[in-house]
Write a protein that holds these residues in place. Structure first.
Motif, mmCIF file in Angstrom:
data_model
loop_
_atom_site.group_PDB
_atom_site.id
_atom_site.type_symbol
_atom_site.label_atom_id
_atom_site.label_comp_id
_atom_site.label_asym_id
_atom_site.label_seq_id
_atom_site.Cartn_x
_atom_site.Cartn_y
_atom_site.Cartn_z
ATOM 1 N N VAL A 1 -2.159 1.034 -20.763
ATOM 2 C CA VAL A 1 -1.416 0.789 -19.522
ATOM 3 C C VAL A 1 -2.450 0.549 -18.431
ATOM 4 O O VAL A 1 -3.412 1.314 -18.298
ATOM 5 N N PHE A 2 -2.272 -0.518 -17.660
ATOM 6 C CA PHE A 2 -3.231 -0.882 -16.628
ATOM 7 C C PHE A 2 -2.654 -0.640 -15.230
ATOM 8 O O PHE A 2 -1.455 -0.771 -15.003
ATOM 9 N N ASP A 3 -3.536 -0.277 -14.285
ATOM 10 C CA ASP A 3 -3.098 -0.024 -12.913
ATOM 11 C C ASP A 3 -3.310 -1.250 -12.035
ATOM 12 O O ASP A 3 -3.619 -2.341 -12.526
ATOM 13 N N GLN A 4 -3.158 -1.072 -10.725
ATOM 14 C CA GLN A 4 -3.219 -2.198 -9.797
ATOM 15 C C GLN A 4 -4.591 -2.856 -9.736
ATOM 16 O O GLN A 4 -4.712 -4.023 -9.346
ATOM 17 N N SER A 5 -5.619 -2.147 -10.136
ATOM 18 C CA SER A 5 -6.963 -2.726 -10.125
ATOM 19 C C SER A 5 -7.300 -3.408 -11.448
ATOM 20 O O SER A 5 -8.375 -3.983 -11.601
ATOM 21 N N LEU B 1 0.823 -1.206 0.000
ATOM 22 C CA LEU B 1 0.000 0.000 0.000
ATOM 23 C C LEU B 1 0.860 1.260 0.000
ATOM 24 O O LEU B 1 0.539 2.243 -0.677
ATOM 25 N N ALA B 2 1.952 1.225 0.756
ATOM 26 C CA ALA B 2 2.854 2.379 0.790
ATOM 27 C C ALA B 2 3.452 2.625 -0.588
ATOM 28 O O ALA B 2 3.587 3.776 -1.038
ATOM 29 N N CYS B 3 3.794 1.546 -1.274
ATOM 30 C CA CYS B 3 4.353 1.657 -2.620
ATOM 31 C C CYS B 3 3.329 2.242 -3.579
ATOM 32 O O CYS B 3 3.637 3.133 -4.382
ATOM 33 N N MET B 4 2.084 1.766 -3.489
ATOM 34 C CA MET B 4 1.049 2.243 -4.399
ATOM 35 C C MET B 4 0.735 3.712 -4.169
ATOM 36 O O MET B 4 0.446 4.454 -5.112
ATOM 37 N N ARG B 5 0.821 4.156 -2.907
ATOM 38 C CA ARG B 5 0.509 5.555 -2.605
ATOM 39 C C ARG B 5 1.500 6.510 -3.240
ATOM 40 O O ARG B 5 1.168 7.647 -3.577
ATOM 41 N N ARG B 6 2.724 6.069 -3.411
ATOM 42 C CA ARG B 6 3.740 6.967 -3.968
ATOM 43 C C ARG B 6 3.831 6.890 -5.486
ATOM 44 O O ARG B 6 4.513 7.695 -6.108
ATOM 45 N N GLY C 1 1.624 -1.979 -10.638
ATOM 46 C CA GLY C 1 1.033 -3.076 -9.883
ATOM 47 C C GLY C 1 -0.067 -3.806 -10.594
ATOM 48 O O GLY C 1 -0.896 -4.472 -9.961
ATOM 49 N N SER C 2 -0.110 -3.720 -11.928
ATOM 50 C CA SER C 2 -1.171 -4.397 -12.672
ATOM 51 C C SER C 2 -1.091 -5.900 -12.483
ATOM 52 O O SER C 2 -0.003 -6.477 -12.496
ATOM 53 N N PRO C 3 -2.238 -6.568 -12.269
ATOM 54 C CA PRO C 3 -2.235 -8.027 -12.155
ATOM 55 C C PRO C 3 -1.640 -8.644 -13.406
ATOM 56 O O PRO C 3 -1.980 -8.263 -14.523
#
Length: 266
Positions: free
Chosen positions: A212-216, A77-82, A256-258
């Motif tokens: 480009v896809f994100d973590q979700s 979560l810390a990584c994703m926030r930055r 963080g893309s799956p």
């Protein structure tokens, strides 16, 4: 990546167990974790015990299975926030443009549709009516079709009904598309993993655009390469297409893309 700095081998060895848990995405027995990390269970167990003490791993008392622990979640979560998709995407196209010798643009979904936010010119700039802030046609441009193919269908349908008559780049070419043509175009984008424009909406100019896809797993950006047809190989298997796909995959990974999933419009 080995940058010549001295590391601690035992940390790197144990880290393979964490990689195995991340890639598996599910709780696993000791023998399963060890097998994925390519080490003996007896060797893997002490590492897992240490990771549990740190909170990186936890073990279900009933089943004995291991999974990532609370500290691993907090680190993620810390990584994703930055992470900033725009910053990471911008850095990527700055490197990509000179590598492929073509102009590369970065776009995101704005209030009025697909919007260019950064353009990195190649050594031989292509003359197109596009700049930062330009809104691209959802169907008439490669950039727009990427968003049309991977954004939720309900959002796209609403946008088409409300906005396709607006003055967007490439919109004129899209106004006469039938429903069948629209569906076929979006199916092609999903199958190829990218959109292509050959001599349209601008005669003599070709383009590829990749999502480009994100973590979700949602489309966050589009990376688009643009160039004159004389130097821009528009074959699906061309070096330009390959480099563009590789670039987008790396940015998606950073966000963080799956992995190993099929991105389809909902």
């Amino acid at each position: 990546m080995d940058n010549g700095q001295r590391g601690i081998q035992s940390v790197e060895v144990g880290g393979q167990l964490l990689v195995a848990l991340v890639e598996s995405g599910k709780p696993m027995m000791l023998r399963e974790v060890a097998a994925l990390a390519e080490m003996a269970p007896a060797k893997a167990h002490p590492y897992l015990v240490s990771f549990m003490r740190l909170g990186l791993v936890e073990q279900d008392r009933a089943s004995g299975r291991y999974e990532l622990g609370p500290l691993a979640l907090q680190m993620g979560l810390a990584c994703m926030r930055r992470l900033s998709p725009v910053r990471i995407g911008t850095d990527a196209i700055v490197e990509l443009a000179p590598e492929i010798g073509q102009t590369v643009a970065l776009a995101l979904w704005g209030n009025h549709g697909p919007t260019i936010i950064r353009i990195e010119e190649a050594s031989a700039a292509v003359h197109v009516n596009m700049r930062a802030g330009s809104v691209m046609s959802l169907l008439g441009t490669a950039t727009g079709r990427v968003f049309a193919a991977f954004l939720p269908a309900k959002l796209i349908e609403t946008f088409l009904e409300a906005g396709q008559r607006e003055a967007t780049v490439g919109n004129e070419a899209a106004r006469h598309m039938s429903r069948e043509q629209i569906e076929a175009a979006l199916v092609e984008v999903r199958q190829k993993g990218m959109a292509r424009a050959v001599g349209r909406p601008i005669p003599g100019v070709n383009a590829f655009s990749v999502p480009v896809f994100d973590q979700s797993g949602s489309v966050a950006l589009a990376i688009t390469a643009i160039g004159p047809e004389g130097t821009f190989d528009a074959d699906w298997e061309s070096p330009i297409a390959t480099k563009l796909l590789e670039c987008a995959a790396k940015v998606s990974e950073r966000l963080g893309s799956p992995s190993n999933r099929s991105h389809q419009a909902a």
